[in-house]
Write a protein that holds these residues in place. Sequence first.
Motif, PDB file in Angstrom:
ATOM      1  N   SER A 137      27.376 -22.241  28.998  1.00  0.00           N
ATOM      2  CA  SER A 137      27.187 -23.216  30.074  1.00  0.00           C
ATOM      3  C   SER A 137      28.467 -23.826  30.638  1.00  0.00           C
ATOM      4  N   PRO A 138      29.535 -24.042  29.852  1.00  0.00           N
ATOM      5  CA  PRO A 138      30.740 -24.667  30.426  1.00  0.00           C
ATOM      6  C   PRO A 138      31.367 -23.901  31.578  1.00  0.00           C
ATOM      7  N   VAL A 139      31.025 -22.627  31.765  1.00  0.00           N
ATOM      8  CA  VAL A 139      31.634 -21.856  32.853  1.00  0.00           C
ATOM      9  C   VAL A 139      30.959 -22.139  34.194  1.00  0.00           C
ATOM     10  N   ILE A 140      29.821 -22.815  34.184  1.00  0.00           N
ATOM     11  CA  ILE A 140      29.112 -23.105  35.437  1.00  0.00           C
ATOM     12  C   ILE A 140      29.813 -24.261  36.157  1.00  0.00           C
ATOM     13  N   PRO A 141      30.322 -24.040  37.376  1.00  0.00           N
ATOM     14  CA  PRO A 141      31.047 -25.084  38.106  1.00  0.00           C
ATOM     15  C   PRO A 141      30.119 -25.996  38.906  1.00  0.00           C
ATOM     16  N   ALA A 142      29.101 -26.505  38.264  1.00  0.00           N
ATOM     17  CA  ALA A 142      28.133 -27.367  38.953  1.00  0.00           C
ATOM     18  C   ALA A 142      27.419 -28.191  37.896  1.00  0.00           C
ATOM     19  N   ARG A 143      26.536 -29.102  38.362  1.00  0.00           N
ATOM     20  CA  ARG A 143      25.738 -29.887  37.427  1.00  0.00           C
ATOM     21  C   ARG A 143      24.901 -28.940  36.581  1.00  0.00           C
ATOM     22  N   TRP A 144      25.015 -29.081  35.272  1.00  0.00           N
ATOM     23  CA  TRP A 144      24.297 -28.180  34.381  1.00  0.00           C
ATOM     24  C   TRP A 144      23.828 -28.993  33.177  1.00  0.00           C
ATOM     25  N   ALA A 145      22.727 -29.666  33.354  1.00  0.00           N
ATOM     26  CA  ALA A 145      22.228 -30.593  32.345  1.00  0.00           C
ATOM     27  C   ALA A 145      21.046 -29.974  31.599  1.00  0.00           C
ATOM     28  N   CYS A 146      20.228 -30.840  30.965  1.00  0.00           N
ATOM     29  CA  CYS A 146      19.159 -30.350  30.095  1.00  0.00           C
ATOM     30  C   CYS A 146      18.148 -29.486  30.844  1.00  0.00           C
ATOM     31  N   LEU A 147      17.837 -29.817  32.091  1.00  0.00           N
ATOM     32  CA  LEU A 147      16.847 -29.042  32.835  1.00  0.00           C
ATOM     33  C   LEU A 147      17.331 -27.614  33.055  1.00  0.00           C
ATOM     34  N   GLU A 148      18.571 -27.494  33.508  1.00  0.00           N
ATOM     35  CA  GLU A 148      19.122 -26.163  33.770  1.00  0.00           C
ATOM     36  C   GLU A 148      19.327 -25.376  32.474  1.00  0.00           C
ATOM     37  N   GLN A 149      19.825 -26.042  31.432  1.00  0.00           N
ATOM     38  CA  GLN A 149      20.066 -25.348  30.170  1.00  0.00           C
ATOM     39  C   GLN A 149      18.765 -24.858  29.535  1.00  0.00           C
ATOM     40  N   SER A 150      17.754 -25.706  29.537  1.00  0.00           N
ATOM     41  CA  SER A 150      16.478 -25.296  28.937  1.00  0.00           C
ATOM     42  C   SER A 150      15.833 -24.180  29.749  1.00  0.00           C
ATOM     43  N   ALA A 151      15.969 -24.225  31.081  1.00  0.00           N
ATOM     44  CA  ALA A 151      15.429 -23.153  31.919  1.00  0.00           C
ATOM     45  C   ALA A 151      16.141 -21.839  31.627  1.00  0.00           C
ATOM     46  N   ALA A 152      17.467 -21.887  31.482  1.00  0.00           N
ATOM     47  CA  ALA A 152      18.228 -20.677  31.180  1.00  0.00           C
ATOM     48  C   ALA A 152      17.837 -20.118  29.818  1.00  0.00           C
ATOM     49  N   ALA A 153      17.610 -20.984  28.838  1.00  0.00           N
ATOM     50  CA  ALA A 153      17.174 -20.525  27.517  1.00  0.00           C
ATOM     51  C   ALA A 153      15.800 -19.864  27.609  1.00  0.00           C
ATOM     52  N   ALA A 154      14.921 -20.415  28.439  1.00  0.00           N
ATOM     53  CA  ALA A 154      13.594 -19.814  28.628  1.00  0.00           C
ATOM     54  C   ALA A 154      13.708 -18.441  29.281  1.00  0.00           C
ATOM     55  N   VAL A 155      14.615 -18.303  30.252  1.00  0.00           N
ATOM     56  CA  VAL A 155      14.845 -17.009  30.903  1.00  0.00           C
ATOM     57  C   VAL A 155      15.374 -15.998  29.890  1.00  0.00           C
ATOM     58  N   LEU A 156      16.301 -16.439  29.046  1.00  0.00           N
ATOM     59  CA  LEU A 156      16.874 -15.551  28.038  1.00  0.00           C
ATOM     60  C   LEU A 156      15.802 -15.069  27.054  1.00  0.00           C
ATOM     61  N   LEU A 157      14.935 -15.966  26.628  1.00  0.00           N
ATOM     62  CA  LEU A 157      13.851 -15.576  25.724  1.00  0.00           C
ATOM     63  C   LEU A 157      12.858 -14.651  26.418  1.00  0.00           C
TER      64      LEU A 157
END
Length: 217
Positions: A137-157
Amino acid sequence: MGVDRGGHRMTVSARVAVMTPFAYLVIDYRTGRTQLLSTRPDGSRLAAGAAIVPHPGASLSWGTNEVPAVLGPVPSASLLWRLGAVPALMVTAVVSAMGCRRGKFWRMVRLSCCGRRFPPASRAQAEAAVRAVRWASPVIPARWACLEQSAAAAVLLAAAGRRAEWRHGAAPDPWRLHAWIADSAGVPVEEPADTVLYTLTYTPDGPVRRAPEGSTE
C-alpha cells in the motif's frame, strides 16, 4: 437483487441507520453521505426497506477512548501473496478513480463483495492477503485508508478463489466508520483490539439487519 450464502435472494439496501440510545447515524452507501441525527429518523429520511442496525448502547466516554498514535510494523507475507497484492491494488485504485466522485464509496463496497460466492478463506489466507496489501500500500500516491485496503484484500482473496469476510461498521463517541477483513468466524484479521467497538453495518451479504419493508423502527 442478489443471492446470499444460503442460496436465498437478497435485496441490496443502500441505506443503513445505526441506532443508539442517544443518537442515530444514517449511512447512504450509494453516495457515501452520513447524517448524524439526535431524533429517530422518520420515513422521509429512511427509504422503505432500509436496514436498521441497533447499537449495543455503550455509555458515553466523552471522547476519552485512546487510539494508537503510531502504526505498528506490518507482518511479513509470502512472496506469492505480495506479488498478487500488486495487481489487486491496481484494480482497486482504478475502480476507486473511475466514475463520479459521488459514487466512489458504493464502488468500493461492491468491489469488496466481489468474491462472496466463493468458498470462505481460511484464517491463514485472510491474514496473508491483509499483510500483503499493507506491504504494498505505501506505493499508492493517494489516500489509501481502511476502505481501500480492505477492498484490495478482498480482491486479492477473490483472485485466489476465496471469499473475503469483508466488514464495515460504525462506532460512536466520536462517531467513526471502519472497514476490515474478518475470518470465517467473524474475528477481525490483523486489526487492533478496539475493532470490537464497531457495530457491523454491512457485509458481503448486505446489511447486517433489516427492518420490515416500510418500517421506520
